[in-house]
Design a protein around this motif. Structure first.
Motif, PDB file in Angstrom:
ATOM      1  N   ILE A 102     -26.317 -30.786  -5.565  1.00  0.00           N
ATOM      2  CA  ILE A 102     -27.734 -31.038  -5.805  1.00  0.00           C
ATOM      3  C   ILE A 102     -28.432 -31.446  -4.516  1.00  0.00           C
ATOM      4  O   ILE A 102     -27.946 -32.298  -3.776  1.00  0.00           O
ATOM      5  N   MET A 103     -29.590 -30.830  -4.293  1.00  0.00           N
ATOM      6  CA  MET A 103     -30.480 -31.202  -3.192  1.00  0.00           C
ATOM      7  C   MET A 103     -31.848 -31.492  -3.795  1.00  0.00           C
ATOM      8  O   MET A 103     -32.434 -30.630  -4.436  1.00  0.00           O
ATOM      9  N   LEU A 104     -32.354 -32.697  -3.577  1.00  0.00           N
ATOM     10  CA  LEU A 104     -33.685 -33.099  -4.029  1.00  0.00           C
ATOM     11  C   LEU A 104     -34.465 -33.538  -2.805  1.00  0.00           C
ATOM     12  O   LEU A 104     -34.075 -34.489  -2.127  1.00  0.00           O
ATOM     13  N   LYS A 105     -35.549 -32.859  -2.493  1.00  0.00           N
ATOM     14  CA  LYS A 105     -36.347 -33.241  -1.328  1.00  0.00           C
ATOM     15  C   LYS A 105     -37.300 -34.346  -1.747  1.00  0.00           C
ATOM     16  O   LYS A 105     -38.132 -34.162  -2.632  1.00  0.00           O
ATOM     17  N   LEU A 106     -37.137 -35.502  -1.136  1.00  0.00           N
ATOM     18  CA  LEU A 106     -37.962 -36.653  -1.495  1.00  0.00           C
ATOM     19  C   LEU A 106     -38.068 -37.572  -0.275  1.00  0.00           C
ATOM     20  O   LEU A 106     -37.178 -38.391  -0.012  1.00  0.00           O
ATOM     21  N   SER A 107     -39.145 -37.427   0.461  1.00  0.00           N
ATOM     22  CA  SER A 107     -39.302 -38.176   1.710  1.00  0.00           C
ATOM     23  C   SER A 107     -39.378 -39.682   1.483  1.00  0.00           C
ATOM     24  O   SER A 107     -39.102 -40.456   2.392  1.00  0.00           O
ATOM     25  N   ALA A 108     -39.749 -40.113   0.274  1.00  0.00           N
ATOM     26  CA  ALA A 108     -39.849 -41.542  -0.009  1.00  0.00           C
ATOM     27  C   ALA A 108     -38.528 -42.147  -0.486  1.00  0.00           C
ATOM     28  O   ALA A 108     -38.479 -43.327  -0.820  1.00  0.00           O
ATOM     29  N   ALA A 109     -37.474 -41.366  -0.506  1.00  0.00           N
ATOM     30  CA  ALA A 109     -36.182 -41.877  -0.978  1.00  0.00           C
ATOM     31  C   ALA A 109     -35.500 -42.699   0.108  1.00  0.00           C
ATOM     32  O   ALA A 109     -35.396 -42.264   1.262  1.00  0.00           O
ATOM     33  N   SER A 110     -35.028 -43.866  -0.269  1.00  0.00           N
ATOM     34  CA  SER A 110     -34.315 -44.709   0.688  1.00  0.00           C
ATOM     35  C   SER A 110     -32.980 -44.093   1.070  1.00  0.00           C
ATOM     36  O   SER A 110     -32.440 -44.393   2.132  1.00  0.00           O
ATOM     37  N   ASN A 111     -32.454 -43.235   0.218  1.00  0.00           N
ATOM     38  CA  ASN A 111     -31.144 -42.626   0.469  1.00  0.00           C
ATOM     39  C   ASN A 111     -31.251 -41.143   0.837  1.00  0.00           C
ATOM     40  O   ASN A 111     -30.319 -40.386   0.637  1.00  0.00           O
ATOM     41  N   THR A 167     -30.482 -42.262  -7.851  1.00  0.00           N
ATOM     42  CA  THR A 167     -29.087 -42.486  -8.231  1.00  0.00           C
ATOM     43  C   THR A 167     -28.400 -41.177  -8.605  1.00  0.00           C
ATOM     44  O   THR A 167     -29.050 -40.183  -8.921  1.00  0.00           O
ATOM     45  N   ASP A 168     -27.091 -41.228  -8.595  1.00  0.00           N
ATOM     46  CA  ASP A 168     -26.299 -40.073  -9.025  1.00  0.00           C
ATOM     47  C   ASP A 168     -26.581 -39.744 -10.489  1.00  0.00           C
ATOM     48  O   ASP A 168     -26.695 -38.568 -10.844  1.00  0.00           O
ATOM     49  N   ALA A 169     -26.727 -40.758 -11.314  1.00  0.00           N
ATOM     50  CA  ALA A 169     -27.015 -40.532 -12.739  1.00  0.00           C
ATOM     51  C   ALA A 169     -28.358 -39.828 -12.919  1.00  0.00           C
ATOM     52  O   ALA A 169     -28.495 -38.936 -13.764  1.00  0.00           O
ATOM     53  N   GLN A 170     -29.351 -40.206 -12.116  1.00  0.00           N
ATOM     54  CA  GLN A 170     -30.654 -39.539 -12.197  1.00  0.00           C
ATOM     55  C   GLN A 170     -30.547 -38.085 -11.762  1.00  0.00           C
ATOM     56  O   GLN A 170     -31.124 -37.200 -12.392  1.00  0.00           O
ATOM     57  N   LEU A 171     -29.815 -37.828 -10.698  1.00  0.00           N
ATOM     58  CA  LEU A 171     -29.641 -36.452 -10.246  1.00  0.00           C
ATOM     59  C   LEU A 171     -28.903 -35.620 -11.290  1.00  0.00           C
ATOM     60  O   LEU A 171     -29.242 -34.457 -11.517  1.00  0.00           O
ATOM     61  N   TYR A 172     -27.914 -36.202 -11.911  1.00  0.00           N
ATOM     62  CA  TYR A 172     -27.173 -35.495 -12.968  1.00  0.00           C
ATOM     63  C   TYR A 172     -28.110 -35.123 -14.112  1.00  0.00           C
ATOM     64  O   TYR A 172     -28.097 -33.988 -14.599  1.00  0.00           O
ATOM     65  N   GLN A 173     -28.942 -36.059 -14.528  1.00  0.00           N
ATOM     66  CA  GLN A 173     -29.894 -35.770 -15.607  1.00  0.00           C
ATOM     67  C   GLN A 173     -30.891 -34.695 -15.185  1.00  0.00           C
ATOM     68  O   GLN A 173     -31.233 -33.814 -15.981  1.00  0.00           O
ATOM     69  N   LEU A 174     -31.358 -34.747 -13.958  1.00  0.00           N
ATOM     70  CA  LEU A 174     -32.263 -33.715 -13.467  1.00  0.00           C
ATOM     71  C   LEU A 174     -31.583 -32.346 -13.470  1.00  0.00           C
ATOM     72  O   LEU A 174     -32.190 -31.345 -13.855  1.00  0.00           O
ATOM     73  N   ALA A 175     -30.333 -32.297 -13.044  1.00  0.00           N
ATOM     74  CA  ALA A 175     -29.601 -31.028 -13.021  1.00  0.00           C
ATOM     75  C   ALA A 175     -29.412 -30.469 -14.427  1.00  0.00           C
ATOM     76  O   ALA A 175     -29.405 -29.253 -14.623  1.00  0.00           O
ATOM     77  N   LYS A 176     -29.278 -31.345 -15.389  1.00  0.00           N
ATOM     78  CA  LYS A 176     -29.050 -30.895 -16.766  1.00  0.00           C
ATOM     79  C   LYS A 176     -30.340 -30.597 -17.523  1.00  0.00           C
ATOM     80  O   LYS A 176     -30.322 -29.817 -18.471  1.00  0.00           O
ATOM     81  N   THR A 177     -31.468 -31.202 -17.139  1.00  0.00           N
ATOM     82  CA  THR A 177     -32.671 -31.102 -17.966  1.00  0.00           C
ATOM     83  C   THR A 177     -33.861 -30.411 -17.318  1.00  0.00           C
ATOM     84  O   THR A 177     -34.803 -30.047 -18.017  1.00  0.00           O
ATOM     85  N   THR A 178     -33.847 -30.211 -16.014  1.00  0.00           N
ATOM     86  CA  THR A 178     -34.985 -29.599 -15.337  1.00  0.00           C
ATOM     87  C   THR A 178     -35.064 -28.115 -15.667  1.00  0.00           C
ATOM     88  O   THR A 178     -34.050 -27.417 -15.691  1.00  0.00           O
ATOM     89  N   SER A 179     -36.270 -27.653 -15.892  1.00  0.00           N
ATOM     90  CA  SER A 179     -36.492 -26.237 -16.157  1.00  0.00           C
ATOM     91  C   SER A 179     -36.099 -25.419 -14.933  1.00  0.00           C
ATOM     92  O   SER A 179     -36.503 -25.724 -13.812  1.00  0.00           O
ATOM     93  N   LYS A 180     -35.329 -24.394 -15.174  1.00  0.00           N
ATOM     94  CA  LYS A 180     -34.885 -23.503 -14.102  1.00  0.00           C
ATOM     95  C   LYS A 180     -35.974 -22.454 -13.880  1.00  0.00           C
ATOM     96  O   LYS A 180     -36.080 -21.492 -14.622  1.00  0.00           O
ATOM     97  N   ALA A 181     -36.788 -22.631 -12.844  1.00  0.00           N
ATOM     98  CA  ALA A 181     -37.932 -21.753 -12.610  1.00  0.00           C
ATOM     99  C   ALA A 181     -37.547 -20.458 -11.906  1.00  0.00           C
ATOM    100  O   ALA A 181     -38.226 -19.451 -12.049  1.00  0.00           O
ATOM    101  N   ALA A 182     -36.464 -20.480 -11.146  1.00  0.00           N
ATOM    102  CA  ALA A 182     -36.049 -19.291 -10.409  1.00  0.00           C
ATOM    103  C   ALA A 182     -34.564 -19.402 -10.087  1.00  0.00           C
ATOM    104  O   ALA A 182     -34.001 -20.493 -10.044  1.00  0.00           O
ATOM    105  N   PHE A 183     -33.958 -18.244  -9.834  1.00  0.00           N
ATOM    106  CA  PHE A 183     -32.545 -18.173  -9.502  1.00  0.00           C
ATOM    107  C   PHE A 183     -32.358 -17.416  -8.194  1.00  0.00           C
ATOM    108  O   PHE A 183     -33.119 -16.489  -7.887  1.00  0.00           O
ATOM    109  N   PHE A 184     -31.325 -17.798  -7.447  1.00  0.00           N
ATOM    110  CA  PHE A 184     -30.982 -17.087  -6.216  1.00  0.00           C
ATOM    111  C   PHE A 184     -30.776 -15.612  -6.555  1.00  0.00           C
ATOM    112  O   PHE A 184     -30.109 -15.273  -7.538  1.00  0.00           O
ATOM    113  N   ASN A 185     -31.358 -14.732  -5.772  1.00  0.00           N
ATOM    114  CA  ASN A 185     -31.303 -13.284  -5.979  1.00  0.00           C
ATOM    115  C   ASN A 185     -31.856 -12.870  -7.342  1.00  0.00           C
ATOM    116  O   ASN A 185     -31.516 -11.806  -7.856  1.00  0.00           O
ATOM    117  N   ASN A 186     -32.670 -13.719  -7.957  1.00  0.00           N
ATOM    118  CA  ASN A 186     -33.273 -13.441  -9.268  1.00  0.00           C
ATOM    119  C   ASN A 186     -32.230 -13.127 -10.333  1.00  0.00           C
ATOM    120  O   ASN A 186     -32.487 -12.360 -11.249  1.00  0.00           O
TER     121      ASN A 186
END
Length: 169
Positions: free
Chosen positions: A114-123, A32-51
């Protein structure tokens, strides 16, 4: 049930899973959009474009104009080189999360792309990515329920549907 699904999605994306830990082909998930929003706000940022955590100008002719920061979760980081750019011929694994934060000239966050790679996603859409663009407050601009129909065509020329290395970081 909704909290259970979000909890599963959060653990899957935040921790990054091994291929063997990914949902099986028989497991169907609707992100869902709400799940993606929460992921965008709470996921640890492991790397950044161009560092870099600095904003850079987006491509004014592209869908994501403005000042931007692009970041990757731990799973997506595996496909970056030492300069913080997507490796040539990279293929992102399931649970890879790429977020582009788009700011106005005053530094106010306007959107999350937001881009989330998830092959099992119906959407999922092109490249097994779930695509959404949400306003800074979480309101929907382009919904994940649209299966990336407004995103995939522009992203097709990119490396595994990412465009950070070419036309618009």
């Amino acid at each position: 049930m909704k909290n259970l699904l979000f909890g599963f999605l959060f653990l899957l994306v935040a921790a990054g899973c091994k291929e063997s830990d990914s949902p099986t082909a028989n497991t169907i998930i609707t992100v869902t959009d709400a799940q993606l929003y929460q992921l965008a706000k709470t996921t640890s940022k492991a790397a950044f474009f161009n560092n870099s955590t600095d904003t850079v100008p987006g491509n004014s002719g592209a869908a994501h104009a403005g000042k931007i920061i692009v970041w990757y979760n731990a799973k997506a980081k595996e496909q970056l080189d030492t300069l913080g750019r997507v490796k040539t011929l990279a293929t992102f694994s399931d649970s890879s999360l790429i977020v582009k934060e788009i700011f106005n000239d005053n530094g106010v966050r306007q959107f999350y792309a937001i881009m989330l790679k998830l092959s099992a996603a119906s959407n999922k859409g092109a490249g097994n990515w779930v695509w959404a663009e949400l306003k800074g407050n979480g309101d929907v601009f382009i919904s994940a329920s649209e299966n990336g129909q407004k995103c995939g065509a522009c992203h097709t020329p990119g490396i595994d549907y990412t465009r950070t290395n070419d036309s618009h970081p």
